[in-house]
Design a protein around this motif. Sequence first.
Motif, mmCIF file in Angstrom:
data_model
loop_
_atom_site.group_PDB
_atom_site.id
_atom_site.type_symbol
_atom_site.label_atom_id
_atom_site.label_comp_id
_atom_site.label_asym_id
_atom_site.label_seq_id
_atom_site.Cartn_x
_atom_site.Cartn_y
_atom_site.Cartn_z
ATOM 1 N N GLU A 78 -10.762 -4.844 6.447
ATOM 2 C CA GLU A 78 -9.555 -3.866 5.837
ATOM 3 C C GLU A 78 -10.136 -2.518 6.458
ATOM 4 O O GLU A 78 -9.063 -1.694 6.768
ATOM 5 C CB GLU A 78 -9.819 -3.894 4.529
ATOM 6 N N GLN A 134 -7.815 0.133 8.702
ATOM 7 C CA GLN A 134 -7.468 1.472 8.593
ATOM 8 C C GLN A 134 -8.034 2.208 9.679
ATOM 9 O O GLN A 134 -7.231 3.235 9.891
ATOM 10 C CB GLN A 134 -8.182 2.103 7.275
ATOM 11 N N LEU A 140 -2.657 10.148 4.654
ATOM 12 C CA LEU A 140 -2.477 8.664 4.138
ATOM 13 C C LEU A 140 -3.309 7.579 4.382
ATOM 14 O O LEU A 140 -3.888 6.705 3.917
ATOM 15 C CB LEU A 140 -1.109 8.259 4.412
ATOM 16 N N SER A 167 -6.668 7.695 2.866
ATOM 17 C CA SER A 167 -6.540 7.388 1.373
ATOM 18 C C SER A 167 -6.240 5.878 1.337
ATOM 19 O O SER A 167 -6.245 5.438 0.160
ATOM 20 C CB SER A 167 -5.663 8.077 0.604
ATOM 21 N N GLY A 168 -6.014 5.322 2.350
ATOM 22 C CA GLY A 168 -5.840 3.674 2.404
ATOM 23 C C GLY A 168 -4.413 3.412 2.032
ATOM 24 O O GLY A 168 -3.931 2.329 1.789
ATOM 25 N N HIS A 169 -3.408 4.390 2.205
ATOM 26 C CA HIS A 169 -2.102 4.077 1.849
ATOM 27 C C HIS A 169 -1.309 3.868 3.066
ATOM 28 O O HIS A 169 0.033 3.609 3.051
ATOM 29 C CB HIS A 169 -1.473 5.056 1.063
ATOM 30 N N ALA A 170 -1.672 4.120 4.525
ATOM 31 C CA ALA A 170 -1.027 3.831 5.509
ATOM 32 C C ALA A 170 -1.037 2.533 6.226
ATOM 33 O O ALA A 170 -2.247 2.089 6.178
ATOM 34 C CB ALA A 170 -1.125 4.934 6.663
ATOM 35 N N THR A 171 0.142 2.060 6.646
ATOM 36 C CA THR A 171 0.009 0.836 7.617
ATOM 37 C C THR A 171 -0.057 1.006 9.047
ATOM 38 O O THR A 171 0.446 1.992 9.441
ATOM 39 C CB THR A 171 1.024 -0.112 7.048
#
Length: 588
Positions: free
Chosen positions: A226, A230, A556, A559-563
Amino acid sequence: MVLAALSILAAGLPTLKKGWIAVKNFTLNIYFLMSLAVVGALVIGKWPEASMVVFLFAIAEAIEALSLERARNAIKSLTALAPEIAEVMTESGWKELPVASVLLGSRIRVRTGSRVPLDARVDSGRAALDQAPITGESLPVDKEIGDPLYAGTIVTDGVVEATVTAVAGESTLARIAAAIQDAQSQRAPTQRFVDQFAHYYTPAVVVLAVLVAVLGPVLIGGAWGEWLYQALVLLVIACPCALVVSTPITVVSGLTAAARHGILIKGGAYLESGRFLKVVALDKTGTLTQGKPVLTDVEPFTDMPIEQALLIAASLDEQSTHPVAKALVSGWKLQQPEGAIMPVEDFSVLNGRGVKGNINGQSWHLGNHRLVEELGVCSPALEARLSLLENAGKTVIVLCAANGPVAIFAVADTVRAESFAAVAALNAMNVVPVMLTGDNPATANSIAGKLGIKDARGNLMPEDKQTAVAELKRRYGPVGMVGDGVNDAPALAQSDIGFAMGAAGTATALETADVAIMDDDPRKIADFISLSRRCASVLKQNIGLALGIKFVFLALALSGHATLWMAVFADVGASLLVVFNGLRLLRR
């Protein structure tokens, strides 16, 4: 996996090759970052995302390349304006020959609707020509015997025969295209700054991505895969693609827009620095004025009809080659187009004073104030009339019979109609116009007063103009100097930006000036400054867009919210935004 692999090979092979070259040369560029992201995505099993990354990146690269090519082709197409065939006079009559084989001095003929094949000078005939590709003029220009023709211009009406003055490859058109190509190869200050920024920015992003992949699981927890994902997202987001492409596309678009308008800028550095000009020093003759004297005043001093006095004066001056004499004769011809010159006997030139001769058995003198005083016929009434005209900056000529003066004539270098708008535009932009001229102060102040120029300096030699420019730089800041590119060379060299007026067809002016105004329109000085300011505004917008979008998605990602897909769309979107924003300059 098979479909993804095919997509990567089809769209991403050039990117991967450039990435491999970057690795071998230890260069951390855009292609290295994209290749690293693709390989990393494959390693953690994100095959669809890996193919989408490289596919969208390839699309962005193609659009950027096409956009730059579009701007460059606008200039390259100039060379295609000149036809490949010319109608040339040979020993056996008129024949169509390839332009490349036409020699210097050959006689060519150009008809209505045809393009001029080579630079030439009119020998016979009259025609109206569309010169927009060269000078940016919107209306056709009438050409007569002795006038220049430029390769690529179009004869809209009439037929002319002309002598070739430049062979193929050395025409004004070819020199303009070559100058623009050279200008595009030079990096502008903003472009150099962006390149230096990317030089440090890219390694910093790679180090940050490595720290995210390595320290994330240790400090925060979670699976290694994971955090590696990121880190890859971070790499893609951080690609300085949009930032790097933002400056060249804007600068090239600005250079192209200027060239279409008849303003040849010799490099991106001048396009960018034009907005800083605080003062524009303008030469008078040929820049703000027509550059040749014309007859402005015809006044009787006795009861002799002024038409008769003007005929006598024109008959005397017809024998002279002095510019003032030519102006008087031209003025007479305008008033009496069907008139005939009277024969003159015992004609002689009085050096520095005028001419004399006998007409119908009567002796006549025609000359300046000094000649009238030498003849002893200068009265207080005449002095008052002469002083009035001389204080207005005009050159005065007096026609004297044996018993005294009979008429007064004055010639002057008239102000260009465009000069009023040019000076008004500079004042409106808070750029101070200053006149520098070799003419006497009275003439300088007269012309300056008409135009609204508050600072006019006369009796200046070339070295004096250079000193004046240096003084203006100390007093105001960056200075632009407008001259002919040759006589004003010291002042042009002293200035921050040198402008050559009427540079079309003049190789020296094209080579020496930083900015060449292809026709004689002084309004284009303000147009150049306006374009420079607009270009700087677009550059700031592009850099702000490129960095702003990056920082939003960087936050983003951290903060772990972007793909990975979001990262690709952010990178491609930013690139397309700056490309299309830069191309807006072409619409000017």
